[in-house]
Write an enzyme that holds these catalytic residues in place. Structure first.
Site, short mmCIF file in Angstrom:
data_model
loop_
_atom_site.label_atom_id
_atom_site.label_comp_id
_atom_site.label_asym_id
_atom_site.label_seq_id
_atom_site.Cartn_x
_atom_site.Cartn_y
_atom_site.Cartn_z
CG MET A 67 53.75 -1.15 55.71
SD MET A 67 53.97 0.26 56.80
CE MET A 67 52.50 1.19 56.37
N GLY A 68 56.43 -3.95 57.96
CA GLY A 68 56.09 -5.14 58.75
C GLY A 68 55.19 -4.73 59.91
NE ARG A 69 54.56 -10.03 63.58
CZ ARG A 69 55.52 -10.69 62.93
NH1 ARG A 69 56.62 -10.08 62.54
NH2 ARG A 69 55.37 -11.98 62.66
CB ILE A 70 57.61 -2.27 64.12
CG1 ILE A 70 57.80 -3.40 65.15
CG2 ILE A 70 57.94 -0.91 64.75
CD1 ILE A 70 59.23 -3.62 65.61
CB ALA A 92 62.73 0.72 70.02
NE ARG A 137 68.99 -5.61 65.06
CZ ARG A 137 67.99 -5.54 65.94
NH1 ARG A 137 67.44 -4.37 66.23
NH2 ARG A 137 67.56 -6.63 66.55
CB THR A 152 63.37 2.38 65.79
OG1 THR A 152 62.41 2.17 64.75
CG2 THR A 152 63.15 3.72 66.44
CG HIS A 195 69.13 -1.00 70.61
ND1 HIS A 195 69.90 -1.80 69.79
CD2 HIS A 195 67.83 -1.38 70.38
CE1 HIS A 195 69.12 -2.62 69.11
NE2 HIS A 195 67.86 -2.38 69.44
CD GLU A 249 72.99 -0.95 68.75
OE1 GLU A 249 72.72 -1.74 69.66
OE2 GLU A 249 72.16 -0.55 67.92
C1 GLV Z 1 65.40 -4.97 69.27
O1 GLV Z 1 66.11 -4.25 68.66
C2 GLV Z 1 64.79 -6.13 68.73
O2 GLV Z 1 65.09 -6.51 67.59
O3 GLV Z 1 63.99 -6.75 69.44
#
Ligand code: GLV
Length: 314
Positions: free
Chosen positions: A155-158, A283, A234, A232, A281, A263
């Protein structure tokens, strides 16, 4: 003499112009990631390195750079490609690009949630293949989001930005994180309970030794058979072989992946499966956000070169 800076990929021209004004710029202009040998030779004697998540910046790269190197500025929020301890040991500042990509990544996560639960990838493949035979009452049914539970891992910023958009879709939010956050209506719970009770599980944790294969076969077996997994974060946070097995055997309903263990290689067992959405990749890939990321990375590098604190050190 202007400080020397190596930039490992083309950046927007406005950002390059900022660098050219105050640095002696060495720019890798290839469309693919800079080859390792090239990175090792071109970084020698540089004062700053602006790199991408496709570049491994380890002790060997730092040693190849030598004592002149002051800053490694990643154009990404995730920085598992950088050996931060090795940077610290050499007095090199490492930086990332948080905040500027939060909204793009949260929007994109919702795009994946909608796409996989409503079978958009599958539907598009059928239409393109000329195999669609017409509207049917029970044709390609998906799962409604309203009234369902979204489980956010990390539960960080994203993660928080994803959670904030959940009420628009009528989903309740639970999350697992080291520390509870102040987000009204979101329930903090252990990962095992989150996995067992959520209808959509979305990963937003960093890639560390602790989170590598966090979602392994055991974790997948904890999930509901009707649940969906979204990654989304890693690739290595998920054991792709175990995920392919769970999708093939119907142990979970579906998955949407933006990131992969190796990847750009995708586990071959995932490729034939209809119930997984595979995205390359993307996002943070909006023009606005990618420009802001490059700009922030360059601001970090220039700040350190000017003897100021980095804006966003890791
Ligand atoms: C993308 O995957 C990022 O970490 O900015």
């Amino acid at each position: 003499m202007k400080p020397g800076i190596l930039v490992t990929r083309r950046l927007p021209s406005s950002v390059i112009a900022r660098l050219e004004a105050s640095c002696s710029l060495d720019l890798w202009t290839g469309r693919e990631a800079i080859p390792r040998e090239e990175l090792l030779s071109r970084v020698a004697g540089k004062d700053a390195l602006v790199c991408l998540l496709t570049d491994t910046v380890d002790a060997a790269v730092l040693d190849a750079a030598g004592p002149s190197l002051k800053v490694v500025a990643n154009v990404a929020v995730g920085y598992n490609n950088i050996d931060v301890a090795a940077c610290r040991a050499r007095g090199v500042v490492a930086t990332n690009t948080p905040d500027v990509l939060t909204n793009a990544c949260a929007d994109f996560t919702w795009g994946l949630i909608l796409a996989v639960t409503r079978r958009l990838g599958e539907g598009e493949r059928v239409v393109r293949a000329g195999k669609w035979q017409g509207w049917g009452l029970d044709y390609m049914l998906g799962m409604e989001l309203r009234g369902k539970q979204l489980g956010i891992v990390g539960m960080g910023r994203i993660g928080q930005a994803v959670a904030e958009k959940a009420p628009a879709f009528g989903m309740r939010v639970v999350y697992s994180a080291r520390r509870p956050v102040d987000l009204p209506g979101a329930e903090h719970m252990p990962l095992d309970r989150l996995l067992a009770t959520s209808d959509v599980v979305s990963l937003h944790c960093p890639m560390t030794d602790e989170t590598r294969h966090l979602i392994d076969q055991k974790a997948l077996l904890r999930m509901k058979r009707t649940a969906y997994l979204i990654n989304t974060a890693r690739g290595p946070v998920v054991d792709e072989a175990a995920l392919a097995w769970a999708l093939r055997e119907g142990r979970i309903a579906g998955a949407a992946l933006d990131v992969y263990e190796r990847e750009p290689i995708v586990h071959p067992d995932l490729l034939p499966l209809e119930n997984v959405l595979l995205i390359p990749h993307l996002a943070s890939a909006t023009t606005e956000t990618r420009t802001a990321m490059a700009d922030l990375a360059v601001s970090n590098a220039l700040a350190v070169l000017e003897g100021k604190p980095a804006l966003t050190p890791v």
